[in-house]
Design a protein around this motif. Structure first.
Motif, PDB file in Angstrom:
ATOM      1  N   ILE A 138       0.813  -1.334   0.126  1.00 12.40           N
ATOM      2  CA  ILE A 138       0.015  -0.139   0.207  1.00 12.40           C
ATOM      3  C   ILE A 138       1.012   1.381  -0.035  1.00 12.40           C
ATOM      4  O   ILE A 138       1.794   1.279   0.894  1.00 12.40           O
ATOM      5  CB  ILE A 138      -0.816  -0.073   1.293  1.00 12.40           C
ATOM      6  N   PRO A 139       0.667   2.126  -0.878  1.00 14.74           N
ATOM      7  CA  PRO A 139       1.509   3.353  -0.887  1.00 14.74           C
ATOM      8  C   PRO A 139       1.700   4.058   0.448  1.00 14.74           C
ATOM      9  O   PRO A 139       0.588   4.092   1.107  1.00 14.74           O
ATOM     10  CB  PRO A 139       0.761   4.235  -2.064  1.00 14.74           C
ATOM     11  N   GLY A 140       2.772   4.498   0.817  1.00 17.95           N
ATOM     12  CA  GLY A 140       2.739   5.014   2.019  1.00 17.95           C
ATOM     13  C   GLY A 140       2.976   4.111   3.197  1.00 17.95           C
ATOM     14  O   GLY A 140       3.036   4.451   4.443  1.00 17.95           O
ATOM     15  N   ASP A 141       2.530   2.737   2.917  1.00 14.58           N
ATOM     16  CA  ASP A 141       2.655   1.760   4.150  1.00 14.58           C
ATOM     17  C   ASP A 141       4.071   1.042   3.843  1.00 14.58           C
ATOM     18  O   ASP A 141       4.199   0.412   3.151  1.00 14.58           O
ATOM     19  CB  ASP A 141       1.513   0.854   3.766  1.00 14.58           C
ATOM     20  N   ALA A 142       4.636   1.226   5.050  1.00 17.78           N
ATOM     21  CA  ALA A 142       6.184   0.502   5.188  1.00 17.78           C
ATOM     22  C   ALA A 142       6.024  -0.604   5.576  1.00 17.78           C
ATOM     23  O   ALA A 142       7.068  -1.504   5.685  1.00 17.78           O
ATOM     24  CB  ALA A 142       6.904   1.352   6.102  1.00 17.78           C
ATOM     25  N   GLN A 143       4.769  -1.436   5.511  1.00 18.72           N
ATOM     26  CA  GLN A 143       4.723  -2.548   6.098  1.00 18.72           C
ATOM     27  C   GLN A 143       5.015  -3.657   5.017  1.00 18.72           C
ATOM     28  O   GLN A 143       5.194  -3.340   3.995  1.00 18.72           O
ATOM     29  CB  GLN A 143       3.574  -3.057   6.661  1.00 18.72           C
ATOM     30  N   TRP A 144       5.089  -4.864   5.298  1.00 20.55           N
ATOM     31  CA  TRP A 144       5.362  -6.086   4.506  1.00 20.55           C
ATOM     32  C   TRP A 144       4.118  -5.983   3.252  1.00 20.55           C
ATOM     33  O   TRP A 144       3.117  -5.743   3.758  1.00 20.55           O
ATOM     34  CB  TRP A 144       5.337  -7.401   5.169  1.00 20.55           C
ATOM     35  N   PRO A 145       4.255  -6.838   2.341  1.00 15.17           N
ATOM     36  CA  PRO A 145       3.074  -6.978   1.166  1.00 15.17           C
ATOM     37  C   PRO A 145       2.014  -7.628   1.930  1.00 15.17           C
ATOM     38  O   PRO A 145       1.860  -8.309   2.933  1.00 15.17           O
ATOM     39  CB  PRO A 145       3.837  -8.111   0.279  1.00 15.17           C
ATOM     40  N   VAL A 146       0.891  -7.278   1.181  1.00 17.20           N
ATOM     41  CA  VAL A 146      -0.441  -7.861   1.812  1.00 17.20           C
ATOM     42  C   VAL A 146      -0.911  -9.051   1.032  1.00 17.20           C
ATOM     43  O   VAL A 146      -0.860  -9.014  -0.057  1.00 17.20           O
ATOM     44  CB  VAL A 146      -1.571  -6.689   1.787  1.00 17.20           C
ATOM     45  N   TRP A 147      -1.577  -9.884   1.578  1.00 20.28           N
ATOM     46  CA  TRP A 147      -2.076 -11.154   1.401  1.00 20.28           C
ATOM     47  C   TRP A 147      -3.486 -11.236   1.540  1.00 20.28           C
ATOM     48  O   TRP A 147      -3.840 -10.879   2.819  1.00 20.28           O
ATOM     49  CB  TRP A 147      -1.045 -12.298   1.868  1.00 20.28           C
ATOM     50  N   GLU A 148      -4.197 -12.052   0.741  1.00 20.35           N
ATOM     51  CA  GLU A 148      -5.573 -12.228   0.959  1.00 20.35           C
ATOM     52  C   GLU A 148      -5.669 -13.663   1.652  1.00 20.35           C
ATOM     53  O   GLU A 148      -5.102 -14.764   0.956  1.00 20.35           O
ATOM     54  CB  GLU A 148      -6.593 -12.047  -0.160  1.00 20.35           C
ATOM     55  N   VAL A 149      -6.668 -14.058   2.619  1.00 23.65           N
ATOM     56  CA  VAL A 149      -6.579 -15.323   3.160  1.00 23.65           C
ATOM     57  C   VAL A 149      -7.951 -15.960   2.907  1.00 23.65           C
ATOM     58  O   VAL A 149      -9.064 -15.242   3.268  1.00 23.65           O
ATOM     59  CB  VAL A 149      -6.385 -15.099   4.640  1.00 23.65           C
ATOM     60  N   PHE A 150      -8.162 -17.144   2.388  1.00 24.96           N
ATOM     61  CA  PHE A 150      -9.233 -17.775   2.218  1.00 24.96           C
ATOM     62  C   PHE A 150      -9.281 -19.106   2.946  1.00 24.96           C
ATOM     63  O   PHE A 150      -8.399 -19.786   2.832  1.00 24.96           O
ATOM     64  CB  PHE A 150      -9.395 -18.218   0.900  1.00 24.96           C
ATOM     65  N   THR A 151     -10.192 -19.385   3.827  1.00 29.22           N
ATOM     66  CA  THR A 151     -10.267 -20.388   4.733  1.00 29.22           C
ATOM     67  C   THR A 151     -11.491 -21.368   4.233  1.00 29.22           C
ATOM     68  O   THR A 151     -12.603 -21.061   3.710  1.00 29.22           O
ATOM     69  CB  THR A 151     -10.644 -20.200   6.068  1.00 29.22           C
ATOM     70  N   GLN A 152     -11.244 -22.652   4.390  1.00 32.31           N
ATOM     71  CA  GLN A 152     -12.379 -23.716   4.138  1.00 32.31           C
ATOM     72  C   GLN A 152     -12.637 -24.231   5.432  1.00 32.31           C
ATOM     73  O   GLN A 152     -11.918 -24.929   5.859  1.00 32.31           O
ATOM     74  CB  GLN A 152     -11.904 -24.883   2.909  1.00 32.31           C
ATOM     75  N   GLY A 153     -14.019 -24.478   5.557  1.00 29.77           N
ATOM     76  CA  GLY A 153     -14.470 -24.829   6.815  1.00 29.77           C
ATOM     77  C   GLY A 153     -14.454 -26.363   7.012  1.00 29.77           C
ATOM     78  O   GLY A 153     -14.880 -27.055   7.874  1.00 29.77           O
ATOM     79  N   ALA A 154     -14.885 -26.960   5.583  1.00 31.59           N
ATOM     80  CA  ALA A 154     -14.998 -28.569   5.549  1.00 31.59           C
ATOM     81  C   ALA A 154     -14.700 -29.061   4.091  1.00 31.59           C
ATOM     82  O   ALA A 154     -14.740 -28.138   3.361  1.00 31.59           O
ATOM     83  CB  ALA A 154     -16.545 -28.883   5.822  1.00 31.59           C
ATOM     84  N   GLN A 155     -14.348 -30.255   4.210  1.00 28.68           N
ATOM     85  CA  GLN A 155     -13.791 -30.694   2.878  1.00 28.68           C
ATOM     86  C   GLN A 155     -15.169 -30.544   2.002  1.00 28.68           C
ATOM     87  O   GLN A 155     -16.182 -30.779   2.185  1.00 28.68           O
ATOM     88  CB  GLN A 155     -13.735 -32.295   3.123  1.00 28.68           C
TER      89      GLN A 155
END
Lengths: 113, 269
Positions: free
Chosen positions: A18-35
């Motif tokens: 994010i411009p101006g954000d000195a933090q590490w890169p951003v990732w999106e997380v997807f979770t699966q609740g059941a097979q």
């Protein structure tokens, strides 16, 4: 350097900074609740690489259980529609009922429809 | 010790000297209680939010393992002391943790290096203990092993990143390894307690675990472009922390850890 343990700046991969954000890169997380269930968007986090993103996702989004699988995706790898496109992209679909497969008789006993 | 599946938890406790079994369980429990407290000192101070949560999770896992093991130690002792009594109302010389885990948390590199050395030890040890003929101990080991395998993945990944990172991160984690290495001798030096447990089928041959531990450690350390010091790990003739000889740091840590419980005996919330 408050943003990283060793002061490195990580760029590349396809992760977004994010411009101006000195933090590490951003990732999106997807979770699966059941097979067999869909992976659903759970949120985002910072990480320097895929393995660390997976570990952080486990700690932030799966530590209380209820998750059987995780996906992590660099935010920058996602191509999103823009709000200004919503008219051309979505409005035409709202008045065309013939595009919905609702005129078929589904035989009894068929599952998963 | 590897091989046989854990017997059901109803298996009778083998006939061994009670004191040896209690000592053994205290060693296992105190390692985790003390290290869990040390890691908890990062809560609110992690380098980034995600790592703060990760370290807090590790801390809570260790405290959970300590709770089970100290409860078992209290039961084996038979004097009515539960896990809280053992955690909060023992003096420093009564603690049986190794000295490795009581050292101050240091900088992030030190915390990670210590955690990595312990995590590999925990995986090797717990894996062996799942074959214990002591059913409850084997069950606790099986449950804890899953957590330990994640812990080592976390600390191992950080070893690679810090060792193979910047000059400063490399220098800091190498110094941590250099400072910590001598404390690893204590982990694999069996004494009468360990031999009694091994003879009874409760615990593994401690000395035999070291080659496995060391090869796992050396693999990650070399991939992290780090080196193991040449000097041999110190093995104190008195056995160090396992017999109650601790560094000056444990007393300070316990003072902070125990003060609430001692100031308000029996308090609940």
């Amino acid at each position: 350097m408050a943003s990283s343990v060793d002061g490195r700046q990580f760029v590349g991969d396809q992760a977004a900074t994010i411009p101006g954000d000195a933090q590490w890169p951003v990732w999106e997380v997807f979770t699966q609740g059941a097979q067999g269930a869909p992976h659903e968007h759970a949120g985002s986090l910072h990480a320097v690489n895929a393995e660390q993103a997976l570990q952080n996702a486990r700690d932030v989004y799966a530590r209380r259980g209820g998750v059987v699988s995780l996906w992590v995706i660099p935010t920058g790898a996602i191509t999103a529609s823009s709000p200004s496109d919503s008219g051309p992209l979505f409005d035409p679909g709202s008045d065309k009922p013939y595009r919905h497969p609702q005129f078929y008789n589904v035989p009894r006993g068929v599952r998963g429809v | 010790m590897s091989g046989p599946a854990a017997p059901p938890s109803v298996a009778p406790v083998p006939a061994v000297p009670t004191n040896a079994l209690v000592e053994y369980l205290l060693r296992l429990g105190d390692d985790r209680l003390v290290l869990g407290h040390r890691v908890s000192e990062w809560c609110g101070h992690g380098p980034i939010l995600e790592e703060d949560i990760a370290l807090s999770n590790v801390s809570l896992d260790l405290l959970g393992q300590a709770t089970m093991l100290l409860r078992l130690a209290g039961d084996a002792e038979g004097r009515g002391r539960n896990e809280d009594a053992l955690a909060y109302f023992r003096e420093v010389v009564e603690f049986r943790n190794c000295q490795l885990v009581e050292l101050p948390k240091g900088d992030f590199a030190f915390t990670i290096a210590r955690q990595f050395l312990f995590d590999v030890y925990a995986v090797v040890m717990l894996d062996a203990l799942t074959g214990s003929i002591h059913g409850e101990l084997a069950a606790i080991a099986a449950k804890s092993l899953k957590e330990a395998k994640y812990h080592v993945r976390h600390s191992g990944e950080w070893m690679l990143r810090l060792g193979d990172g910047t000059d400063e991160s490399h220098r800091r984690v190498q110094k941590a390894i250099d400072d910590l290495w001598r404390f690893t001798g204590e982990l694999f030096a069996p004494d009468d307690v360990d031999r009694a447990m091994q003879a009874a089928g409760i615990g593994p041959d401690l000395a035999a675990l070291r080659p496995t531990w060391e090869s796992l450690v050396r693999d990650v350390v070399s991939r992290a472009t780090l080196t193991i010091p040449n000097d041999l790990p110190r093995v104190a003739s008195t056995r160090g922390g396992r017999t109650g000889s601790h560094t000056e740091y444990l007393g300070h840590m316990l003072a902070e850890m125990q003060i609430i419980a001692r100031s308000h005996p029996g308090a609940t919330w």
